[in-house]
Enzyme design. Structure first.
Site, PDB file in Angstrom:
ATOM      1  N   ARG A  90      -1.888   8.938  -1.271  1.00  0.00           N
ATOM      2  CA  ARG A  90      -1.037   8.380  -0.617  1.00  0.00           C
ATOM      3  C   ARG A  90       0.208   8.059  -1.185  1.00  0.00           C
ATOM      4  O   ARG A  90       0.139   7.184  -2.405  1.00  0.00           O
ATOM      5  CB  ARG A  90      -1.798   7.077   0.158  1.00  0.00           C
ATOM      6  CG  ARG A  90      -0.728   6.065   0.837  1.00  0.00           C
ATOM      7  CD  ARG A  90      -1.636   5.038   1.616  1.00  0.00           C
ATOM      8  NE  ARG A  90      -0.573   4.194   2.242  1.00  0.00           N
ATOM      9  CZ  ARG A  90      -0.001   2.949   1.936  1.00  0.00           C
ATOM     10  NH1 ARG A  90      -0.848   2.451   1.161  1.00  0.00           N
ATOM     11  NH2 ARG A  90       0.690   2.420   3.100  1.00  0.00           N
ATOM     12  N   HIS A 133       8.060   1.929   3.086  1.00  0.00           N
ATOM     13  CA  HIS A 133       7.259   1.124   2.377  1.00  0.00           C
ATOM     14  C   HIS A 133       8.171   0.097   1.823  1.00  0.00           C
ATOM     15  O   HIS A 133       8.438  -0.099   0.351  1.00  0.00           O
ATOM     16  CB  HIS A 133       6.549   1.816   1.055  1.00  0.00           C
ATOM     17  CG  HIS A 133       5.239   0.959   0.388  1.00  0.00           C
ATOM     18  ND1 HIS A 133       4.071   1.285   0.442  1.00  0.00           N
ATOM     19  CD2 HIS A 133       5.321  -0.267  -0.035  1.00  0.00           C
ATOM     20  CE1 HIS A 133       3.175   0.482  -0.041  1.00  0.00           C
ATOM     21  NE2 HIS A 133       3.952  -0.498  -0.400  1.00  0.00           N
ATOM     22  N   GLU A 178       2.307  -2.286   6.112  1.00  0.00           N
ATOM     23  CA  GLU A 178       2.557  -3.754   6.133  1.00  0.00           C
ATOM     24  C   GLU A 178       3.784  -4.240   6.572  1.00  0.00           C
ATOM     25  O   GLU A 178       4.545  -5.036   5.874  1.00  0.00           O
ATOM     26  CB  GLU A 178       2.308  -4.350   4.603  1.00  0.00           C
ATOM     27  CG  GLU A 178       1.087  -3.659   3.894  1.00  0.00           C
ATOM     28  CD  GLU A 178       0.692  -4.493   2.653  1.00  0.00           C
ATOM     29  OE1 GLU A 178       1.504  -5.165   2.251  1.00  0.00           O
ATOM     30  OE2 GLU A 178      -0.242  -4.206   2.157  1.00  0.00           O
ATOM     31  N   ASN A 304      -5.069  -2.618   4.585  1.00  0.00           N
ATOM     32  CA  ASN A 304      -4.993  -3.053   3.260  1.00  0.00           C
ATOM     33  C   ASN A 304      -5.602  -4.168   2.928  1.00  0.00           C
ATOM     34  O   ASN A 304      -5.240  -4.995   3.621  1.00  0.00           O
ATOM     35  CB  ASN A 304      -3.475  -3.150   2.725  1.00  0.00           C
ATOM     36  CG  ASN A 304      -2.688  -1.775   2.626  1.00  0.00           C
ATOM     37  OD1 ASN A 304      -3.446  -0.567   2.917  1.00  0.00           O
ATOM     38  ND2 ASN A 304      -1.399  -1.613   2.592  1.00  0.00           N
ATOM     39  N   TYR A 306      -6.787  -7.359   0.245  1.00  0.00           N
ATOM     40  CA  TYR A 306      -6.862  -7.735  -1.200  1.00  0.00           C
ATOM     41  C   TYR A 306      -7.716  -9.180  -1.448  1.00  0.00           C
ATOM     42  O   TYR A 306      -8.309  -9.158  -2.234  1.00  0.00           O
ATOM     43  CB  TYR A 306      -5.529  -7.976  -1.728  1.00  0.00           C
ATOM     44  CG  TYR A 306      -4.831  -6.601  -2.059  1.00  0.00           C
ATOM     45  CD1 TYR A 306      -4.839  -5.941  -3.004  1.00  0.00           C
ATOM     46  CD2 TYR A 306      -4.017  -6.253  -1.077  1.00  0.00           C
ATOM     47  CE1 TYR A 306      -4.228  -4.684  -3.325  1.00  0.00           C
ATOM     48  CE2 TYR A 306      -3.231  -5.053  -1.168  1.00  0.00           C
ATOM     49  CZ  TYR A 306      -3.466  -4.407  -2.423  1.00  0.00           C
ATOM     50  OH  TYR A 306      -2.972  -2.978  -2.758  1.00  0.00           O
ATOM     51  N   GLU A 361      -5.400   0.741   1.035  1.00  0.00           N
ATOM     52  CA  GLU A 361      -5.039  -0.085  -0.254  1.00  0.00           C
ATOM     53  C   GLU A 361      -6.157  -1.126  -0.356  1.00  0.00           C
ATOM     54  O   GLU A 361      -6.608  -1.834   0.446  1.00  0.00           O
ATOM     55  CB  GLU A 361      -3.489  -0.950  -0.328  1.00  0.00           C
ATOM     56  CG  GLU A 361      -2.523   0.118  -0.566  1.00  0.00           C
ATOM     57  CD  GLU A 361      -1.258  -0.836  -0.347  1.00  0.00           C
ATOM     58  OE1 GLU A 361      -1.373  -2.003  -0.943  1.00  0.00           O
ATOM     59  OE2 GLU A 361      -0.116  -0.273   0.117  1.00  0.00           O
TER      60      GLU A 361
END
Ligand code: FCB
Length: 464
Positions: A90, A133, A178, A304, A306, A361
């Site tokens: 990606r 991005h 995002e 994504n 985290y 991600e």
């Protein structure tokens, strides 16, 4: 590229029955243009160049002018990616590298990506292309950036040109990466480029980003009908600090404000109820027909993940966010909380008619040290292991997850943190531009090679 098998001391494993071990589950690594490419001279300026040049915005005062010099090291980087046994890569296209300010195509820039795509296809690595991005060309910001509705149409034109030029080389497109970060961090909180601080701006930018996404989806459906076309969103699930009704309500409002603000328009063509709690001046500038465009059918959604966030009620605001304090924390100061990934996948699976999901991600910044030419990063390895297990838990409970991408292939320019934070499973020595696979990278590679061997074994057994 350095390979050293003596570093392999820990492994990534999943239960034998895991849906993630199926042959068609895709594993990959991810990067983004501004964070790795360098070669700023061969593209136009972006909002991140301007932001980096503004004193005090980037923690180490650095910029993306050279980064990982990926534009000159791309062939080596693709060999590295291939050596890791991944199914997919990606990466994102830099708008400022492929389109001139007058809207015409920069052929040299396009050719760079076409060569990259051809090589990936030759290596049988599926290209997952993100069109945006965060690196908006500066000349568009000068015309208002994402506050200007016109930018959404410019994005559609860019998506059109690029997808026509790429033809059938792309396995999957993501329109945006995002939009929360572009809109909220960039236009509302001011900690990312272009650095505006206004609640009204945040909602305006978010709406135009979502509109840009919808317009681009129409174009992609036409130009790349065989590709998986969708969008990548980031989520931090919101947990109440206590069982009190007030804290629960605060966490719900935060969840709507930060997470569902982006997901609900895409899947249900409406903004969440927390909208009604905002003054009219902060409402998004919705024009007739916008929500139907935004709600264009998605082939998939990229998620994504985290960390999570905790909230409590506030006397003056809708909610109050609490600091991350539960150990372990990553080098970003983010709590390691794999359960949050399972929780959010199950929650969204129950709430919405979710399209297939790819974890686009997931990863961690750790304090990595290069010692005797090696980087041993057991904490990152543990992070990857626990989060893969979290995805497995959600998949076992019925969530249609089809892929997982480690962030990131290699250390890179981590936005407002500059080069201080290392997210790679490959270490980058920025002086020499040498890439050194970390022990987590070896573990990921071994896991994938073993999976491939077992998959081939199963296929043979099936053929007999
Ligand atoms: C995500 C971004 C990515 C990277 C990671 C750590 O929000 O998409 O570029 O910075 O965080």
């Amino acid at each position: 590229m350095k390979q050293d098998r003596t570093l392999i001391n820990k492994a990534i494993t999943l239960p034998a029955t895991s849906p993630l071990l199926k042959n068609d589950f895709i594993f990959g690594v991810a990067t983004a243009s501004f964070q790795i490419e360098g070669a700023a001279d061969s593209r136009l300026d972006t909002i991140w160049d301007t932001f980096c040049a503004t004193p005090g915005k980037i923690r180490d005062g650095s910029d993306g002018k050279t980064a990982c010099e990926h534009v000159s090291h791309w062939e080596e980087d693709l060999r590295l990616i291939r050596s890791m046994g991944v199914d997919a890569y990606r990466f994102s296209v830099s708008w400022a590298r492929v389109i001139h300010a007058d809207g015409s195509v920069n052929q040299q820039g396009l050719d760079f990506y076409i060569a990259l795509l051809d090589r990936l296809n030759e290596y049988a690595i599926k290209p997952f292309v993100t069109l945006y991005h965060w690196d908006l060309p500066q000349y568009l910001e000068d015309q208002g950036g994402w506050l200007n509705r016109e930018t959404a149409y410019k994005f559609r034109d860019y998506a059109d040109r690029v997808s026509r030029a790429f033809g059938d080389r792309v396995h999957s497109y993501a329109t945006l990466n995002e939009p929360f970060c572009s809109a909220y961090l960039g236009y509302e909180a001011g900690i990312h480029a272009p650095g505006h601080k206004s609640r009204a701006y945040g909602k305006q930018a978010a709406h135009h980003l979502l509109l840009a996404h919808g317009l681009a989806m129409e174009v992609l459906e036409r130009n790349a009908p065989e590709a998986l076309n969708g969008i990548v969103l980031n989520f931090s699930p919101c947990y109440p600090e206590s069982d009190s009704a007030e804290d629960i309500e605060a966490a719900n409002m935060a969840d709507e404000y930060f997470n569902h603000w982006y997901l609900q328009p895409l899947l249900e063509q409406r903004y969440p109820d927390v909208l009604e709690k905002l003054p009219r001046s902060e409402h998004p500038p919705v024009m007739p027909g916008d929500m139907a465009i935004i709600g264009h059918k998605l082939d998939y959604i990229g998620i994504n993940y985290y960390t999570r966030e905790r909230y409590q009620a506030s006397a003056s605001e809708l909610f109050e966010k609490l600091e991350h304090e539960q150990q372990p924390l990553t080098d970003m100061g983010w709590e390691v909380f794999p359960q949050g990934l399972t929780d959010l996948l199950l929650d969204y699976h129950q709430r919405y008619l979710l399209p297939p999901v790819y974890i686009t991600e997931n990863g961690a910044a750790m304090v990595d040290k290069l010692v005797d030419g090696k980087v041993d990063d057991p904490e990152r390895l543990a992070y990857l292991q626990s989060h893969l297990q979290a995805v497995d838990d959600a998949a076992m409970q019925g969530v249609d997850v089809r892929g997982y991408f480690a962030w990131s292939l290699m250390d890179n320019f981590e936005w407002a943190e500059g080069y201080l934070k290392r997210f790679g499973i490959v270490y980058v020595d920025y002086e020499s531009q040498q890439r050194i696979i970390k022990s987590s990278g070896y573990a990921y590679r071994d896991f994938l090679l073993q999976k491939a061997e077992q998959g081939a074994g199963k296929q043979q057994a099936g053929a007999r």
